[in-house]
Design an enzyme around this catalytic site. Structure first.
Site, PDB file in Angstrom:
ATOM      1  CD  GLU A 111      49.025  42.060  44.381  1.00  0.00           C
ATOM      2  OE1 GLU A 111      48.692  42.362  43.222  1.00  0.00           O
ATOM      3  OE2 GLU A 111      49.729  41.074  44.658  1.00  0.00           O
ATOM      4  CD  GLU A 131      54.779  41.431  46.565  1.00  0.00           C
ATOM      5  OE1 GLU A 131      53.589  41.090  46.501  1.00  0.00           O
ATOM      6  OE2 GLU A 131      55.160  42.447  47.193  1.00  0.00           O
TER       7      GLU A 131
END
Length: 249
Positions: A111, A131
């Site tokens: 990210e 994740e």
């Protein structure tokens, strides 16, 4: 300081994540230090471009999982908002930004790289979003930026399988600007720096503002308070990760 800033005479600002013992993972202190470094860059008119890298040949393993082990809804929401705001600030810098990726850019580390304009990586680096495997959610604008960068099909593969891809594959699908051999990484980044510095800074700022107008709006994603209140399975997954034992959830 967890994030180091150096500006050379040409106007190249280098931001270095300096938490190698934790593979430069992002905890609250790291995010706050990153915000302070961004403030210094924003207030320095001599800066012409920014290179973001990790210390000791490792970019960023992602969010510090210990911060998310069982944070409760309020802390999870604060961490989500802090990371989202910090990465949005990086994306909005008025000068071009270049992520220099070594070893891995996973989860929050990817990210972070996606909040930069350009990304150079080694061919054997690992990039992805693990994740879902850990019972976490992508917290800091990564969904919108990944879709903008590689499209729905590749974004769904990365998110829904939680399986990293190599730097070479990342270049093939457009996730990174260039993938090179490890001994070429510094030179490849420097070539981009030189090209950027040779351009008119006002023109680059206008181009960045124009491109931002086409980007998907990054929401305050997602509803972390509800997720951490309701998901017992996610807590079990994170505890299993810490204890390094298999889970069937």
């Amino acid at each position: 300081m967890p994030v180091l800033l150096d500006v050379d005479p040409r106007g190249r600002a280098t931001l270095t994540l300096d938490r190698y013992a934790k593979r430069n993972s992002l905890d609250q202190a790291m995010l706050e230090s990153f915000g302070e470094a961004l403030g210094a860059v924003e207030n320095d008119p001599a800066v012409r471009c920014v290179v973001l890298r990790g210390s000791n040949g490792f970019f960023c393993a992602g969010a510090d999982i210990s911060d998310w082990a069982d944070p409760g809804p309020d802390r999870a929401d604060r961490l989500s908002r802090l990371g989202t705001a910090t990465f949005a600030r990086l994306a909005a810098l008025g000068v071009p930004t270049i992520a220099l990726i070594e070893r891995s850019a996973l989860g929050g580390g990817l990210e972070l790289a996606l909040a930069c304009d350009l990304r150079v990586t080694t061919e054997d680096a690992a990039l992805g979003y693990p994740e879902a495997r850990l019972g976490n959610l992508t917290a800091w604008g990564g969904i919108a930026r990944l879709v903008d960068t590689v499209g729905q099909a590749h974004a769904r593969r990365l998110f829904l399988t939680a399986t990293p891809i190599s730097g070479a594959e990342a270049a093939r699908i457009g996730l990174v600007t260039e993938a090179v051999a490890a001994d070429r990484l510094e030179a490849a980044a420097e070539e981009l720096v030189e090209a950027v510095i040779a351009c008119d800074p006002l023109a680059l700022r206008v181009v960045k503002d124009t491109l931002a107008g086409y980007a998907t709006r990054v929401p305050a994603e997602p509803a972390f308070a509800a997720f951490f209140s309701l998901s017992d399975a996610s807590r079990e997954r994170k505890q299993a990760f810490f204890q390094r034992k298999p889970t069937t959830k």
